[in-house]
Design an enzyme around this catalytic site. Structure first.
Site, short mmCIF file in Angstrom:
data_model
loop_
_atom_site.label_atom_id
_atom_site.label_comp_id
_atom_site.label_asym_id
_atom_site.label_seq_id
_atom_site.Cartn_x
_atom_site.Cartn_y
_atom_site.Cartn_z
N LEU A 37 0.99 -1.10 0.14
CA LEU A 37 0.26 -0.05 0.01
C LEU A 37 0.97 1.18 0.20
O LEU A 37 1.75 1.23 0.72
CB LEU A 37 -1.04 -0.07 1.34
CG LEU A 37 -1.88 1.10 1.28
CD1 LEU A 37 -3.02 1.26 0.13
CD2 LEU A 37 -2.73 1.03 2.40
N ASP A 38 0.81 1.86 -0.95
CA ASP A 38 1.52 3.17 -1.24
C ASP A 38 1.79 4.02 0.15
O ASP A 38 1.14 4.14 1.17
CB ASP A 38 0.83 4.55 -2.08
CG ASP A 38 1.07 3.98 -3.54
OD1 ASP A 38 2.01 2.87 -3.80
OD2 ASP A 38 0.46 4.50 -4.37
N LEU A 39 3.16 4.36 0.18
CA LEU A 39 3.50 5.33 1.39
C LEU A 39 2.60 6.44 1.69
O LEU A 39 2.39 6.74 2.87
CB LEU A 39 4.86 5.79 1.14
CG LEU A 39 5.56 6.40 2.23
CD1 LEU A 39 6.22 5.41 3.42
CD2 LEU A 39 6.87 7.34 1.88
N ALA A 41 -0.56 6.60 1.05
CA ALA A 41 -2.04 5.89 1.21
C ALA A 41 -1.95 5.40 2.62
O ALA A 41 -1.08 5.22 3.45
CB ALA A 41 -2.56 5.05 0.16
#
Length: 287
Positions: A37-39, A41
């Protein structure tokens, strides 16, 4: 048994691997995540514990739901709020035009992965190349958008809920929507609210992991069989137990596919039926 999934609400600004490291340190057990999960997000990050690391691919393949906040009129180099603005537009977008544009992205679509992503090229992550000012060609990838709901619209801002397949980049979707509407748009905020059966309301906050007791964390583990959704079940009698756990193939008249296998209602593992022959793919039972 300490094998299963802990559902974590990852805070914005820390990596998925950092969350896993926190769990490992606390429980002193093997752990992994089920897709980055993106940094930038926040939201649902299922962390697989113990033997459940062997089902991470199954969980990664489950559908995901995101709530995305969009700002129109700007494009950033990262396609989200963390980047610098590289283009602007004064065009005003009408809500009805936006709703119409959303319809064009439901179903199977092709996306070009963003340069600021964790995909690798020749062993190097794309975002590392991007930071060096290098841009490489990326092949479009097919993903599926199951549904998009408009939650709020107050130009130049909008909020949408997106249900999609694995591999979908919401940043790219937002950027494409901007182009569709002959303007620019970037992802202002992103929260992953659901992965398969795992929901945000049933998660623990990543910022709380260090202060929670080991027993509390263990109590939050969801068993391996509960974590596997979309599988039909086959329940055998105990006379088949030894054969199943030792990988002996069994003749059975069932539809081809993968199944959750039980003996006397005790979960054994994942089996696959092909041409009426059952073979065990993964065995989790311990004698």
């Amino acid at each position: 048994m300490n094998d299963g999934v802990i559902v974590v609400n990852k805070e914005k600004g820390i990596s998925s691997q950092k969350v896993v490291s926190k769990i490992k340190k606390k429980l002193k057990i093997k752990a992994g995540h089920t897709g980055t999960l993106d940094l930038e997000a926040s939201g649902i990050l299922p962390v697989v514990i113990g033997k459940a690391t062997r089902i991470s691919d199954y969980i990664m393949n489950q559908g995901k739901t995101y709530v995305a906040e969009i700002e129109f009129g700007k494009k950033t180099d990262t396609l989200d709020y963390s980047g610098k603005v590289i283009s602007t537009s004064d065009k005003v977008i009408d809500q009805n035009d936006f709703l119409q544009a959303l319809k064009n992205y439901i179903g199977e679509i092709y996306q070009v992965p963003p340069m600021y992503s964790a995909l690798k090229r020749n062993g190097k992550k794309l975002y590392e190349l991007a930071r060096e000012g290098v841009e490489v060609n990326r092949n479009p990838r097919k993903v599926t958008i199951y549904d998009i709901k408009l939650l709020d619209f107050k130009f130049p801002f909008a909020k949408i809920e997106v249900s999609c397949s694995k591999g979908t980049y919401i940043r790219s979707l937002v950027d494409d929507l901007g182009e569709e509407l002959s303007t620019f748009a970037y992802l202002k905020n992103l929260v992953r609210t659901k992965v398969g059966k795992f929901k945000l309301e049933n998660s623990i906050d990543s910022s709380d992991i260090e202060t929670l007791t080991e027993n509390y964390l263990l109590s939050k583990i969801i068993s391996i069989d509960e974590s596997l959704i979309g599988f039909k079940k086959i329940n055998f009698s105990n006379i088949y137990l030894k054969k199943l756990i030792n990988g002996v193939k069994i003749n059975i008249e069932y539809e081809s596919g993968e199944y959750k296998i039980y003996c006397n209602n005790i979960f054994i593992g994942i089996g696959e039926i092909c041409n009426n022959i059952l073979s065990m793919k993964k065995v989790f039972y311990e004698q």
